[in-house]
Design a protein around this motif. Sequence first.
Motif, PDB file in Angstrom:
ATOM      1  N   ILE A 162       0.516  -0.764  -0.186  1.00 48.72           N
ATOM      2  CA  ILE A 162       0.420  -0.333   0.522  1.00 48.72           C
ATOM      3  C   ILE A 162       0.753   1.258  -0.101  1.00 48.72           C
ATOM      4  O   ILE A 162       1.690   1.694   1.053  1.00 48.72           O
ATOM      5  CB  ILE A 162      -1.114  -0.116   1.496  1.00 48.72           C
ATOM      6  CG1 ILE A 162      -1.823  -1.921   1.480  1.00 48.72           C
ATOM      7  CG2 ILE A 162      -1.691   1.509   1.571  1.00 48.72           C
ATOM      8  CD1 ILE A 162      -2.765  -1.426   2.881  1.00 48.72           C
ATOM      9  N   VAL A 197      -4.187  -1.804   9.417  1.00 49.51           N
ATOM     10  CA  VAL A 197      -3.773  -2.449   8.397  1.00 49.51           C
ATOM     11  C   VAL A 197      -3.659  -3.705   8.168  1.00 49.51           C
ATOM     12  O   VAL A 197      -2.987  -4.444   9.767  1.00 49.51           O
ATOM     13  CB  VAL A 197      -2.517  -2.362   7.437  1.00 49.51           C
ATOM     14  CG1 VAL A 197      -2.149  -0.056   7.054  1.00 49.51           C
ATOM     15  CG2 VAL A 197      -1.025  -2.085   7.972  1.00 49.51           C
ATOM     16  N   GLN A 231      -1.162  -2.628  -4.120  1.00 50.41           N
ATOM     17  CA  GLN A 231      -2.562  -2.747  -4.579  1.00 50.41           C
ATOM     18  C   GLN A 231      -3.448  -1.960  -4.186  1.00 50.41           C
ATOM     19  O   GLN A 231      -4.229  -1.821  -4.264  1.00 50.41           O
ATOM     20  CB  GLN A 231      -2.983  -4.093  -3.631  1.00 50.41           C
ATOM     21  CG  GLN A 231      -4.266  -4.343  -3.755  1.00 50.41           C
ATOM     22  CD  GLN A 231      -4.798  -5.835  -2.669  1.00 50.41           C
ATOM     23  OE1 GLN A 231      -3.727  -6.179  -2.545  1.00 50.41           O
ATOM     24  NE2 GLN A 231      -5.902  -6.628  -3.216  1.00 50.41           N
ATOM     25  N   TYR A 232      -2.791  -0.325  -3.484  1.00 49.81           N
ATOM     26  CA  TYR A 232      -4.149   0.424  -2.979  1.00 49.81           C
ATOM     27  C   TYR A 232      -3.060   1.649  -2.568  1.00 49.81           C
ATOM     28  O   TYR A 232      -1.774   1.428  -2.852  1.00 49.81           O
ATOM     29  CB  TYR A 232      -4.371   0.304  -1.111  1.00 49.81           C
ATOM     30  CG  TYR A 232      -5.463  -0.667  -1.537  1.00 49.81           C
ATOM     31  CD1 TYR A 232      -6.541  -0.991  -2.278  1.00 49.81           C
ATOM     32  CD2 TYR A 232      -5.722  -1.972  -0.674  1.00 49.81           C
ATOM     33  CE1 TYR A 232      -7.317  -1.979  -1.835  1.00 49.81           C
ATOM     34  CE2 TYR A 232      -6.021  -3.231  -0.650  1.00 49.81           C
ATOM     35  CZ  TYR A 232      -6.903  -3.356  -1.456  1.00 49.81           C
ATOM     36  OH  TYR A 232      -8.456  -3.626  -1.302  1.00 49.81           O
ATOM     37  N   ASN A 251      -6.547   1.251  -7.357  1.00 48.73           N
ATOM     38  CA  ASN A 251      -7.405   1.897  -6.487  1.00 48.73           C
ATOM     39  C   ASN A 251      -6.999   2.688  -4.984  1.00 48.73           C
ATOM     40  O   ASN A 251      -5.582   2.984  -4.940  1.00 48.73           O
ATOM     41  CB  ASN A 251      -7.546   0.724  -5.667  1.00 48.73           C
ATOM     42  CG  ASN A 251      -8.511  -0.976  -5.739  1.00 48.73           C
ATOM     43  OD1 ASN A 251      -8.966  -0.263  -7.453  1.00 48.73           O
ATOM     44  ND2 ASN A 251      -8.521  -1.671  -6.049  1.00 48.73           N
ATOM     45  N   VAL A 269      -8.016   5.222  -2.238  1.00 46.13           N
ATOM     46  CA  VAL A 269      -8.763   6.058  -1.537  1.00 46.13           C
ATOM     47  C   VAL A 269      -8.151   6.991  -0.464  1.00 46.13           C
ATOM     48  O   VAL A 269      -7.436   7.517  -0.059  1.00 46.13           O
ATOM     49  CB  VAL A 269      -9.077   4.740  -0.220  1.00 46.13           C
ATOM     50  CG1 VAL A 269      -9.701   5.230   1.269  1.00 46.13           C
ATOM     51  CG2 VAL A 269      -8.982   3.351  -0.530  1.00 46.13           C
ATOM     52  N   SER A 271     -11.120  -2.831   7.023  1.00 49.88           N
ATOM     53  CA  SER A 271     -11.312  -4.311   6.569  1.00 49.88           C
ATOM     54  C   SER A 271     -12.234  -4.272   5.405  1.00 49.88           C
ATOM     55  O   SER A 271     -11.855  -5.017   4.600  1.00 49.88           O
ATOM     56  CB  SER A 271     -11.226  -5.757   6.878  1.00 49.88           C
ATOM     57  OG  SER A 271     -11.033  -6.690   6.581  1.00 49.88           O
ATOM     58  N   LEU A 315     -11.754  -2.011   2.026  1.00 52.50           N
ATOM     59  CA  LEU A 315     -10.855  -3.253   1.573  1.00 52.50           C
ATOM     60  C   LEU A 315     -12.097  -3.584   0.189  1.00 52.50           C
ATOM     61  O   LEU A 315     -11.668  -3.862  -0.573  1.00 52.50           O
ATOM     62  CB  LEU A 315      -9.304  -3.334   2.169  1.00 52.50           C
ATOM     63  CG  LEU A 315      -8.659  -2.113   2.219  1.00 52.50           C
ATOM     64  CD1 LEU A 315      -7.352  -3.018   3.355  1.00 52.50           C
ATOM     65  CD2 LEU A 315      -7.720  -0.787   1.839  1.00 52.50           C
ATOM     66  N   SER A 316     -12.739  -4.975   1.124  1.00 50.83           N
ATOM     67  CA  SER A 316     -13.293  -5.505   0.933  1.00 50.83           C
ATOM     68  C   SER A 316     -14.165  -4.948  -0.517  1.00 50.83           C
ATOM     69  O   SER A 316     -14.464  -5.726  -1.617  1.00 50.83           O
ATOM     70  CB  SER A 316     -14.040  -6.682   1.756  1.00 50.83           C
ATOM     71  OG  SER A 316     -14.660  -7.067   1.205  1.00 50.83           O
ATOM     72  N   ASP A 373     -12.212  -4.070  -3.535  1.00 51.37           N
ATOM     73  CA  ASP A 373     -11.897  -5.198  -4.146  1.00 51.37           C
ATOM     74  C   ASP A 373     -12.909  -5.329  -5.392  1.00 51.37           C
ATOM     75  O   ASP A 373     -12.525  -6.633  -6.163  1.00 51.37           O
ATOM     76  CB  ASP A 373     -11.463  -6.470  -3.506  1.00 51.37           C
ATOM     77  CG  ASP A 373     -10.317  -5.877  -2.758  1.00 51.37           C
ATOM     78  OD1 ASP A 373      -9.754  -5.321  -3.491  1.00 51.37           O
ATOM     79  OD2 ASP A 373      -9.514  -6.903  -1.934  1.00 51.37           O
TER      80      ASP A 373
END
Length: 211
Positions: free
Chosen positions: A3, A20, A47-48, A76, A78, A111, A114-115, A118
């Motif tokens: 990340i 995290v 990934q982020y 991705n 955020v 969590s 992020l789910s 995804d």
Amino acid sequence: MKILCWNTDDAVWAHWLKIVPAIAELVRVDSLEASRRALIESQQTFQYCFVYLADETFSSQVEEVVALKSEFLDHNMVVFPNQASQQAALRLFSIGVNGQCAPYIGEEQLSLVLSVIDSGEIWGGKAFIQQLISQSAEQINQPSVQMDGLSEREMDVARYIAEGLSNKQVATQMAITERTVKAHLTSIFKKTETRDRLALALKAKSHFLVQ
């Protein structure tokens, strides 16, 4: 999981390190240029990308995030704003930012965020997204792209997206699979010249309001 974290606040950074996922590797940077350089050199390994929006640089940093996301559309992203701004949120979501969270978000909540991301959804809460759509639909000044080219099923999907439903909820309402919903969305984005579900929701909301 790697990340990239654009974060200049030590207290927020320390909090992120605690919440995290255990498998996550955080890489900290402190500017737009450092973020851009890291993403270019990473060869898609992040990934982020987390971005903390500080009060003192809030407005300028929002525009820097817009520039960064526009350059790296497949990543991705955020944002974690330290102040509430519906205008900034609309600006960020409309260019493809994937989620907005409080800087001191809890471990379980992160969590979940992020789910959701995804799975291809936007995180912001249904009520928040619906409020943005309702208040912003009539403020869009872009040339209208006709939605008449959509099939009946695609029009139904667009209508549900305008109501703030997730892909799973749309699938339930239409008695189809989530995979089919995603296929419809891909076609709809192309036909309406939109590139994310918020932009589509705004356009669809305006379309249905004037019918």
